[in-house]
Motif scaffolding. Structure first.
Motif, PDB file in Angstrom:
ATOM      1  N   THR A 309      44.875 104.728  40.313  1.00  0.00           N
ATOM      2  CA  THR A 309      44.292 103.518  40.884  1.00  0.00           C
ATOM      3  C   THR A 309      44.082 102.459  39.805  1.00  0.00           C
ATOM      4  OG1 THR A 309      42.051 104.370  40.584  1.00  0.00           O
ATOM      5  CG2 THR A 309      43.132 104.850  42.671  1.00  0.00           C
ATOM      6  N   GLY A 310      43.765 101.235  40.260  1.00  0.00           N
ATOM      7  CA  GLY A 310      43.451 100.148  39.340  1.00  0.00           C
ATOM      8  C   GLY A 310      44.640  99.674  38.526  1.00  0.00           C
ATOM      9  N   LEU A 311      45.836  99.746  39.099  1.00  0.00           N
ATOM     10  CA  LEU A 311      47.048  99.335  38.385  1.00  0.00           C
ATOM     11  C   LEU A 311      47.256  97.824  38.509  1.00  0.00           C
ATOM     12  CD1 LEU A 311      49.324 102.276  39.588  1.00  0.00           C
ATOM     13  CD2 LEU A 311      48.111 102.081  37.401  1.00  0.00           C
ATOM     14  N   GLU A 312      48.234  97.335  37.782  1.00  0.00           N
ATOM     15  CA  GLU A 312      48.549  95.903  37.840  1.00  0.00           C
ATOM     16  C   GLU A 312      49.358  95.582  39.091  1.00  0.00           C
ATOM     17  OE1 GLU A 312      50.357  94.756  34.078  1.00  0.00           O
ATOM     18  OE2 GLU A 312      49.218  96.343  33.097  1.00  0.00           O
ATOM     19  N   GLU A 313      49.223  94.374  39.546  1.00  0.00           N
ATOM     20  CA  GLU A 313      49.949  93.945  40.743  1.00  0.00           C
ATOM     21  C   GLU A 313      51.449  93.800  40.464  1.00  0.00           C
ATOM     22  OE1 GLU A 313      47.026  91.233  43.365  1.00  0.00           O
ATOM     23  OE2 GLU A 313      47.544  90.344  41.423  1.00  0.00           O
ATOM     24  N   ARG A 314      52.244  94.067  41.519  1.00  0.00           N
ATOM     25  CA  ARG A 314      53.695  93.831  41.521  1.00  0.00           C
ATOM     26  C   ARG A 314      54.343  94.346  40.229  1.00  0.00           C
ATOM     27  NH1 ARG A 314      51.087  89.596  43.654  1.00  0.00           N
ATOM     28  NH2 ARG A 314      50.992  88.506  41.659  1.00  0.00           N
ATOM     29  N   THR A 315      54.037  95.591  39.895  1.00  0.00           N
ATOM     30  CA  THR A 315      54.536  96.194  38.650  1.00  0.00           C
ATOM     31  C   THR A 315      55.142  97.554  38.953  1.00  0.00           C
ATOM     32  OG1 THR A 315      52.797  95.076  37.395  1.00  0.00           O
ATOM     33  CG2 THR A 315      53.893  96.938  36.325  1.00  0.00           C
ATOM     34  N   ALA A 316      56.291  97.840  38.334  1.00  0.00           N
ATOM     35  CA  ALA A 316      56.946  99.143  38.498  1.00  0.00           C
ATOM     36  C   ALA A 316      56.358 100.144  37.510  1.00  0.00           C
ATOM     37  CB  ALA A 316      58.448  99.008  38.282  1.00  0.00           C
TER      38      ALA A 316
END
Length: 991
Positions: A309-316
């Motif tokens: 959780t808490g990842l960056e937006e629109r990122t692979a």
């Protein structure tokens, strides 16, 4: 167990009879010989006696003798050893005697005593062959005959024995004299003995501690062979490795995880994979994440699902997984799995669990939909509203809600409860599903419980703000009709013809069922036609889809194949759902078949199912709930709980809130056992205490195989070989640090006390009797009745009377465990009424009736167990005698740590409901003496000043003895060493 096998218990008597001549000449006992003589020579002599066996066909030979002028050996004498072919020998010391009198026997009552005259033998080498005595060595020039050898190792790791004896009989031979031969200590927990069993190639054996405690394989004895055998936990391993040899290092790595998949939702990714295999067992997985600007992340977890959780937006993000075993061997990395996050979702602010010891928090249990209605707009009656009779009472099944519960949290707090157990909150889909146990969408809170400003999250936050916990009822075992959204939901055959239109809902393809929203075509909120189809769905596995069966319904309607789903219909995917009905409720199929036609049974050993459920309940952990009550826990194998679900709960709480919160996240299971036995009908796999323990051996990596292996292994161990614990018990008067190293992570509802609460004395006695088999009974959840049953599996709410209720409560609030009350019992709500009759009668006439009418008006709590203000009907409710009783019980329990977290003992105590409890930690040392209803005397207690928390009475103890008079039915005395004195005000019972 615990006694010599009956088939062998005669031998000591026979031996004694032989030794004393009771059997007479016909049986062949020795003549006792002449009276003792003075030694005639100081020089010690020896005699080596050879005996010929070819004509005897004895499997063993014993020499029974007396040196001239001496006394006889104890019958049957000394077992002779193999010498050479057909000969056995024994060398004996004669002291000053020049010879000996001798007889021979097979150890089992068959004698050669030279026709009643005994044999008169000299010194040196002597042969006895078919009654003829000679002086020679018949084996001179030959190799000694070596008998067959059997080396036996016995484990006392689970018996607690400090020594071990081996009692045995070679096949065709006779048993040793009980208790057998002593075994030698080999290494920690293991004892060893090498036996010469002559020409035999196998033997029967039993083991004992020399003090009358036996392990005879449940009276079957152990069958052992030549070579090396180990016996551990009633399991024999033939041709075994030496258990005391240095273990070979584990150098084999696990297999790489397979089927790794990653899916993103907003800025979270759920990663799952199939379990790896290993020769000794996988202990953890290592997840590596790359991508984004935060660099590489490596995380260790114990299950096969990881929520990032808490990842960056629109990122692979790319993930690989490795498996690690206990020796640190690491598998190759799995194939990579990639997922791309989307935009961050506006998520509600999560709560934080209170994270305190759950034993401090008495529990109030509510059926949320029946407690208090705060928002009538979410009330729903369902398809059975009229048929049930609820419509006539204007009493829809979904009536209470979170808003109503939030509004009345102060009522619960005023009673003194600091934890609320709520029924399942997930979206249900069934005809009569207000109770919550027919889950359909496990990822969605049922809208019939929520309101604007009163979501589930709002309830959690509101409870925490008052210092109260929320325990969520959760179901891992089954879904409802039909299937589980997001996992698998079958489509059944159905057509809205002239016969079936009343039953089948009109399909509306643009509408999705949510339990609350009214479907515009039908005007109904239940179903919407999406379950039915006249076209066979792709992938269908149900035979003869939609064809008439040739049968008719009771109304004369045509019946069709695949019209209703059942476990045997082939309509549910075999990989995800079980395909059978329960046949034996104490057998393995109780864990792998359907409970009821409306409860589709998950295959919880399937990784996809596990990931679905773990992911769903992670959501509620993240919301800050304080614990889970596990519904139908007994219907899932313990090994599955221990491998998958319980570690996943711990990992998620630890990840979100830290290790201390995880330690106090309270998980308690419903392991229903409706008998008064310590072990449920003798089946350990179906007994509540069984679920509090970790596994004690490794099983197959495949969960389905492991479940079967575990059932068989533990079933074979039986009740006598289960682990025991002293965690609930004092050592004399001393508290000791409990050993939780073997705790599974699941506590239990105390079914045995529950079943016996028709009488407090029975409940108390039965509870004590089971406590040594529970990992830590101080965490047991204790209640009298519930939404399912009353005592003794009664189908009615407890009708025992106010005095009996008061006595039960006095015991529950002072004895070990966590007192729990089903809503309304504080006023004996619906006493004697049938708890549940489904839609065949109105809810208002049952134990699940609506309680809100008793809560009208306003209430505030100034503290736990204390009313700040109250008006209207709720004020009348709070004035009831049992309410006053509970309030004061809660006040006393909160003020005395020993009553919350203490261990207990009945040592040195007289009194039918009397015990002592103590808790020691740091500067806290709380010691309490409790008696309920009757008088008691306490001996051997610490001297000092004791103050009664009920009356304030002070007693000074100088001789270790304190006596207490009978306080009366439902009343009690709690004498606390150096205690605070009287707590609270006198009430109808506590006075």
């Amino acid at each position: 167990m615990g006694r010599i096998p009956l088939r062998r218990s005669r031998r000591p008597f026979l031996a004694a009879a032989v030794a004393t001549g009771l059997l007479g000449a016909l049986a062949g006992p020795p003549d006792p010989g002449p009276a003792p003589m003075e030694p005639t020579a100081a020089e010690a002599n020896t005699a080596t006696v050879f005996y010929y066996t070819k004509t005897k066909n004895w499997s063993s030979v014993h020499l029974h003798y007396a040196p001239d002028g001496g006394t006889w050996t104890t019958a049957p004498g000394t077992r002779m050893e193999a010498a050479c072919t057909h000969w056995v020998k024994e060398t004996v010391g004669l002291g000053p005697a020049a010879g000996l009198a001798a007889t021979f026997n097979n150890g089992g009552g068959t004698w050669d005593n030279n026709g009643g005259a005994n044999y008169a033998l000299g010194a040196g080498n002597i042969t006895v062959k078919d009654g003829v005595i000679a002086h020679s060595d018949p084996c001179a020039g030959t190799e000694p005959a070596e008998g067959n050898k059997a080396t036996v190792y016995y484990s006392t790791a689970t018996t607690g024995w400090t020594t071990a004896n081996l009692h045995y009989a070679p096949t065709g031979g006779t048993w040793t004299t009980a208790p057998g031969v002593g075994m030698e200590a080999a290494c920690t927990g293991w004892w060893k003995k090498t036996l010469d069993i002559g020409t035999a190639t196998s033997l029967k054996a039993a083991f004992n501690n020399g003090n009358g405690v036996w392990d005879n394989n449940n009276s079957a004895d152990y069958a052992l062979t030549t070579g090396t055998s180990t016996v551990r936990d009633r399991t024999v391993t033939k041709d075994a490795k030496d258990p005391c040899a240095a273990e070979e290092p584990d150098t084999e790595a696990p297999t790489a995880p397979t089927e790794v998949t990653a899916s993103a939702t907003h800025t979270s990714v759920v990663l799952s994979w199939d379990a790896s295999t290993d020769d000794t067992g996988v202990t953890k997985y290592q997840v590596t994440r790359t991508g984004g600007t935060k660099g590489t992340l490596v995380t260790d977890i114990g299950s096969t699902v990881f929520s990032d959780t808490g990842l960056e937006e629109r990122t692979a993000y790319t993930y690989t997984v490795k498996a690690v075993d206990a020796a640190g061997n690491t598998s190759p990395a799995s194939a990579a799995a990639t997922a791309t996050t989307g935009e961050k979702a506006p998520e509600p602010v999560s709560g934080t669990p209170l994270g305190t010891d759950p034993r401090k928090d008495p529990i109030y249990f509510v059926l949320t939909a029946r407690f208090h209605d705060g928002d009538s707009s979410n009330n729903r009656g369902g398809s059975r509203h009229t048929k049930s009779g609820n419509a006539a009472n204007n009493d829809p099944m979904f009536r209470g809600d979170f808003k109503g519960l939030v509004e009345k949290l102060d009522y619960v707090k005023a009673l003194g409860f600091s934890a609320v157990w709520v029924t399942p909150v997930v979206l249900n889909r069934s005809d009569y599903d207000y109770h919550g146990y027919h889950g359909y969408d496990f990822y969605k809170v049922d809208p019939r419980l929520e309101s604007a400003g009163a979501s589930y999250q709002d309830l959690i936050n509101a409870a925490h703000a008052k210092g109260m916990k929320i325990y969520q009822d959760v179901v891992y075992n089954h879904s409802s009709r039909w299937g589980a959204k997001g996992l698998a939901t079958p489509t059944v055959y159905g057509v809205r013809d002239s016969q079936w239109s009343w039953y089948y809902d009109e399909r509306n393809d643009g509408f999705e069922y949510d339990g609350l929203t009214v479907e515009p075509k039908s005007g109904k909120s239940y179903y919407n036609g999406d379950l039915w189809s006249t076209a066979e769905p792709s992938g269908n596995t149900c035979l003869n889809w939609g064809r008439p069966t040739g049968g008719k319904s009771a109304e004369g309607y045509t019946l069709y194949n695949c019209q209703w789903p059942t476990p045997t219909s082939g309509m549910f995917p075999k990989a995800l759902y079980h395909q059978c009905w329960i046949g034996n409720w104490e057998g393995e199929d109780a864990r792998s078949c359907w409970l009821h036609e409306d409860l589709a049974d998950f295959d919880t050993e399937n990784t996809t199912v596990q990931n679905y459920l773990i992911g769903a309940y992670d959501k509620y952990i993240d919301m800050g709930v304080d614990g889970f009550r596990l519904d139908t826990a007994v219907h899932i194998p313990r090994v599955t709980w221990n491998r998958r679900f319980l570690p996943a709960i711990q990992e998620r709480v630890t990840q979100k809130f830290g290790a201390e919160a995880a330690k106090n996240f309270f998980v308690f299971g419903e392991v229903a056992a409706f008998v008064n036995d310590k072990w449920n009908r003798g089946s350990v796999n179906h007994s509540a205490q069984f679920y509090t323990w970790k596994e004690r051996k490794e099983y197959s990596a495949d969960d389905e195989a492991a479940a079967l292996e575990q059932f068989t292994y533990e079933n074979d161990q039986g009740t006598g070989n289960q682990p025991t614990s002293t965690n609930a018990f004092l050592n004399g008067n001393s508290y000791h640090t409990p050993d939780r190293s073997r705790f599974s992570g699941m506590n239990i509802i105390d079914m045995r006390m529950h079943m016996n609460f028709g009488d407090a004395q029975n409940a108390y006695g039965n509870g004590k009797d089971s406590d040594d088999s529970v990992n830590d009974a101080t965490y047991n959840v204790v209640y009298v009745d519930s939404h399912d049953y009353g005592p003794n599996k009664s189908s009615e709410r407890y009708p025992g009377g106010t005095d009996a209720w008061a006595e039960n409560m006095a015991l529950m609030w002072t004895f070990r465990g966590i007192p729990t009350l089903y809503y309304g019992s504080e006023i004996e709500f619906q006493k004697g009424k049938k708890i549940d009759c489904g839609p065949s009668c109105p809810l208002a006439t049952t134990g699940r009736a609506y309680y809100g009418d008793h809560l009208g008006g306003s209430v505030t709590a100034s503290d736990f167990g204390t009313v700040g203000s109250a008006s209207g009907e709720v004020a009348n409710t709070l004035a009831q005698p049992l309410v006053k009783h509970i309030q004061r019980l809660n006040q006393i329990r909160r003020a005395v740590p020993a009553l919350q977290t203490g261990q207990y003992s009945t040592e040195g105590i007289s009194g039918s409901l009397a015990f002592k409890r103590r808790y020691t930690s740091g500067s806290t040392d709380s010691f309490a003496l409790v008696t309920v209803t009757g008088a008691a005397t306490y001996t051997g207690i610490p001297n000092g000043t004791y103050k009664d928390a009920v009356t304030g009475d002070v007693k000074t103890v100088s001789n270790g003895t304190l006596g207490v008079g009978a306080p009366g039915k439902g009343n009690l005395r709690v004498y606390v060493l150096n205690g605070p004195g009287k707590i609270g005000a006198d009430g109808p019972y506590l006075k």
